[in-house]
Write a protein that holds these residues in place. Sequence first.
Motif, short mmCIF file in Angstrom:
data_model
loop_
_atom_site.label_atom_id
_atom_site.label_comp_id
_atom_site.label_asym_id
_atom_site.label_seq_id
_atom_site.Cartn_x
_atom_site.Cartn_y
_atom_site.Cartn_z
N UNK A 125 -5.86 7.31 -71.03
CA UNK A 125 -4.93 6.99 -71.38
C UNK A 125 -4.59 5.80 -71.61
N UNK A 126 -5.75 4.48 -71.22
CA UNK A 126 -5.32 2.82 -71.56
C UNK A 126 -5.45 3.10 -73.48
N UNK A 127 -5.95 3.84 -74.15
CA UNK A 127 -5.52 3.94 -75.32
C UNK A 127 -3.85 4.71 -75.78
N UNK A 128 -3.65 5.38 -74.95
CA UNK A 128 -2.44 6.05 -75.71
C UNK A 128 -1.24 4.87 -74.53
N UNK A 129 -1.89 3.89 -74.26
CA UNK A 129 -1.13 3.23 -73.10
C UNK A 129 -0.80 1.83 -74.18
N UNK A 130 -2.30 1.04 -74.88
CA UNK A 130 -1.91 0.60 -76.02
C UNK A 130 -1.23 0.01 -76.49
N UNK A 131 -1.35 2.33 -77.41
CA UNK A 131 -0.48 2.32 -78.51
C UNK A 131 1.16 2.00 -78.26
N UNK A 132 1.44 2.92 -76.66
CA UNK A 132 2.84 2.63 -76.59
C UNK A 132 3.07 1.27 -76.52
N UNK A 133 2.07 0.59 -75.93
CA UNK A 133 2.57 -0.95 -75.76
C UNK A 133 3.46 -2.01 -77.30
N UNK A 134 2.37 -1.27 -78.17
CA UNK A 134 2.15 -1.59 -79.86
C UNK A 134 3.56 -1.40 -79.98
N UNK A 135 3.50 -0.22 -80.24
CA UNK A 135 4.89 0.23 -80.58
C UNK A 135 6.71 -0.30 -79.95
N UNK A 150 -9.70 -2.97 -80.14
CA UNK A 150 -11.10 -2.76 -78.96
C UNK A 150 -12.44 -3.06 -79.22
N UNK A 151 -13.02 -3.77 -78.89
CA UNK A 151 -13.90 -4.35 -78.84
C UNK A 151 -15.48 -3.34 -77.94
N UNK A 152 -15.42 -2.38 -77.98
CA UNK A 152 -16.64 -0.91 -77.01
C UNK A 152 -18.09 -1.43 -76.80
#
Length: 195
Positions: A125-135, A150-152
């Motif tokens: 969910x976080x990855x999807x949120x970050x992609x949407x926020x960038x767009x 992200x630095x894992x």
Amino acid sequence: MHAMQYEITLPADYDMGVIRHRVESKGHLLDAFPGLGFKAYLMRERGRDGSPVNQYAPFYLWNTPAGMHSFLWGPGFQGLVDDFGRPVVQHWSALAYEESATPTVTPRVALRHRRSIPEGTPLPGLAEELACATKELVKESDALSAVAAVDPRTWEVVHFSLWEHEVPEGRPGDVFQVLHLSTPERDRLARGRQW
């Protein structure tokens, strides 16, 4: 894609004209560097835009790991090490990259916002949120480009964006002056989410 940045914090009374001159005389050297999407030559000055420090802190977005390694193990980075000492090089795996419809506009300002990912955060969910926020940042604001990475190892997120004008008030993060932008392979950077 890999995002990368190192910070060289300088004394409070340091003549930042030295950094400007360095970028004016050497910035063009990466304008055709293989594997480099872009390098933003960034500087902060103590007391300007809320900065507590004088700092030279270039930000890179690499198309290829080979390009990043060629730079780090090559003469360009060694020159920086010779002049300022060897900095810690932060790097993040890019999750999303977006660019405005006007990529030829020259950015004047960059914004970097870093934050930790709390334990227990659902990562898909976080990855999807970050992609949407960038767009949305590029689509709904005046940002020329934006990347989320992200630095894992430390579970840190970095949001980085380039702006033609001042960053709108209320956006969190560190504001940098953009002294030069090298973009040898910007047209090859994959847009959108990176998974």
